[in-house]
Design a protein around this motif. Structure first.
Motif, PDB file in Angstrom:
ATOM      1  N   UNK A 100       0.840  -1.199   0.000  1.00  0.00           N
ATOM      2  CA  UNK A 100       0.000   0.000   0.000  1.00  0.00           C
ATOM      3  C   UNK A 100       0.875   1.248   0.000  1.00  0.00           C
ATOM      4  N   UNK A 101       0.801   2.095  -1.045  1.00  0.00           N
ATOM      5  CA  UNK A 101       1.623   3.313  -1.076  1.00  0.00           C
ATOM      6  C   UNK A 101       1.330   4.245   0.096  1.00  0.00           C
ATOM      7  N   UNK A 151      -3.534  -6.066   4.807  1.00  0.00           N
ATOM      8  CA  UNK A 151      -4.217  -5.700   3.568  1.00  0.00           C
ATOM      9  C   UNK A 151      -5.147  -6.842   3.169  1.00  0.00           C
ATOM     10  N   UNK A 152      -6.417  -6.530   2.923  1.00  0.00           N
ATOM     11  CA  UNK A 152      -7.403  -7.531   2.522  1.00  0.00           C
ATOM     12  C   UNK A 152      -7.348  -7.769   1.017  1.00  0.00           C
ATOM     13  N   UNK A 153      -7.493  -9.023   0.609  1.00  0.00           N
ATOM     14  CA  UNK A 153      -7.630  -9.341  -0.813  1.00  0.00           C
ATOM     15  C   UNK A 153      -9.079  -9.138  -1.229  1.00  0.00           C
ATOM     16  N   UNK A 154      -9.274  -8.471  -2.371  1.00  0.00           N
ATOM     17  CA  UNK A 154     -10.620  -8.214  -2.881  1.00  0.00           C
ATOM     18  C   UNK A 154     -10.688  -8.626  -4.350  1.00  0.00           C
ATOM     19  N   UNK A 155     -11.872  -9.003  -4.779  1.00  0.00           N
ATOM     20  CA  UNK A 155     -12.100  -9.362  -6.177  1.00  0.00           C
ATOM     21  C   UNK A 155     -12.294  -8.072  -6.970  1.00  0.00           C
ATOM     22  N   UNK A 156     -11.472  -7.865  -7.998  1.00  0.00           N
ATOM     23  CA  UNK A 156     -11.543  -6.598  -8.745  1.00  0.00           C
ATOM     24  C   UNK A 156     -11.722  -6.850 -10.233  1.00  0.00           C
ATOM     25  N   UNK A 247     -12.144 -14.668   4.942  1.00  0.00           N
ATOM     26  CA  UNK A 247     -11.273 -13.530   4.672  1.00  0.00           C
ATOM     27  C   UNK A 247      -9.892 -13.986   4.203  1.00  0.00           C
ATOM     28  N   UNK A 248      -9.398 -13.353   3.139  1.00  0.00           N
ATOM     29  CA  UNK A 248      -8.032 -13.571   2.665  1.00  0.00           C
ATOM     30  C   UNK A 248      -7.284 -12.244   2.815  1.00  0.00           C
ATOM     31  N   UNK A 249      -6.126 -12.277   3.438  1.00  0.00           N
ATOM     32  CA  UNK A 249      -5.387 -11.043   3.670  1.00  0.00           C
ATOM     33  C   UNK A 249      -3.903 -11.347   3.818  1.00  0.00           C
TER      34      UNK A 249
END
Length: 275
Positions: A100-101, A151-156, A247-249
């Motif tokens: 994450x910047x 940081x959480x993984x999200x479907x994008x 949850x995936x993170x």
């Protein structure tokens, strides 16, 4: 007081395991156990409760830890008193790509505010460095871990994708859509394995070694993918849809070896984020 006892105490406190503390301190396990026993007898308190999983930290140990850290830091500062200010202010940070910047910038700003005159040098995570900012699964054996953020993984996907706007997506639906893989990614491999258990296969149409590369492929319209929310902070042209699954993170933090704590500036950086 023998500072060696405090160093061993700090190692056990941070590792929460006597075996790992011994490996980190490059001494035998009995030496660590004997030192802790000697310290407990000297202070008249119990610092750790031994268990099969490691050690349980007592309230007395929590009370002692910050004071022990300060004493060790002061000892290091005396050792480096005549080494020159320029050397003491420099630190090399190995930074994992695709973090994450914003959160990384926040960490660097905290260092700047808390350690006046600090001169950081950022290098690749695999380069020679004092401290690494990386994910927990890449921590080397014997290194100390200081957590920073998650940081959480999200479907994008792109806004014009047929899944965009859905309330949620089920894992078993993913095989229907073109997917962009990041082979080193644990979250991707978990998802592929989950579908394989149901005899379903992901339709992998492209791949990238780094998360930012995967993001560019999603932006180009090749398909959908999982990405950490930190990577997507500046991807305003993509949308996310919740995946109805556990949850995936990933965990991000400092890792460093015991020999690096002889540096006063490394000790100051670590202490800043352990408060």
């Amino acid at each position: 007081m023998d500072l060696r006892l405090l160093r061993y105490f700090i190692a056990v406190f941070e590792e929460q395991n006597i075996t790992r503390a011994a490996q980190r301190s490059h001494v035998s396990q009995p030496s660590i156990s004997s030192a802790i026993k000697q310290l407990e007898e000297m202070l008249g308190v119990s610092l750790f409760i031994r268990s099969k999983q490691g050690v349980i930290i007592t309230d007395e140990a929590h009370h002692l830890y910050p004071r022990a850290k300060r004493l060790i830091e002061q000892a290091h500062s005396i050792e480096g008193l005549f080494k020159g200010n320029d050397e003491e202010r420099h630190i090399t940070l190995g930074v994992f790509p695709d973090l994450s910047p914003k959160r990384l910038a926040d960490v660097l700003e905290t260092m700047r505010q808390q350690i006046p005159g600090l001169t950081p040098r950022l290098v690749d995570v695999n380069a020679d460095c004092d401290i690494r900012i990386t994910v927990d699964i890449l921590r080397n054996q014997g290194e100390t871990w200081v957590p920073l953020w998650e940081e959480n993984y999200v479907l994008c996907m792109r806004p014009d994708h047929e899944l965009a706007g859905r309330e949620f997506v089920l894992p078993e639906e993913l095989y229907k859509y073109d997917f962009i893989e990041c082979p080193p990614c644990e979250a991707h491999q978990q998802t592929i394995g989950l579908l394989a258990c149901s005899e379903l296969r992901m339709n992998i149409v492209a791949s990238g070694e780094h998360k930012s590369q995967v993001m560019h492929l999603v932006q180009a319209g090749y398909g959908i993918s999982f990405l950490p929310d930190g990577v997507l902070e500046t991807a305003y042209d993509l949308v996310t849809v919740p995946l109805k699954a556990p949850r995936m993170f990933k965990r991000v933090g400092f890792t460093y070896s015991a020999d690096k704590t002889t540096s006063d500036v490394v000790s100051k950086v670590v202490a800043t984020f352990m408060r």
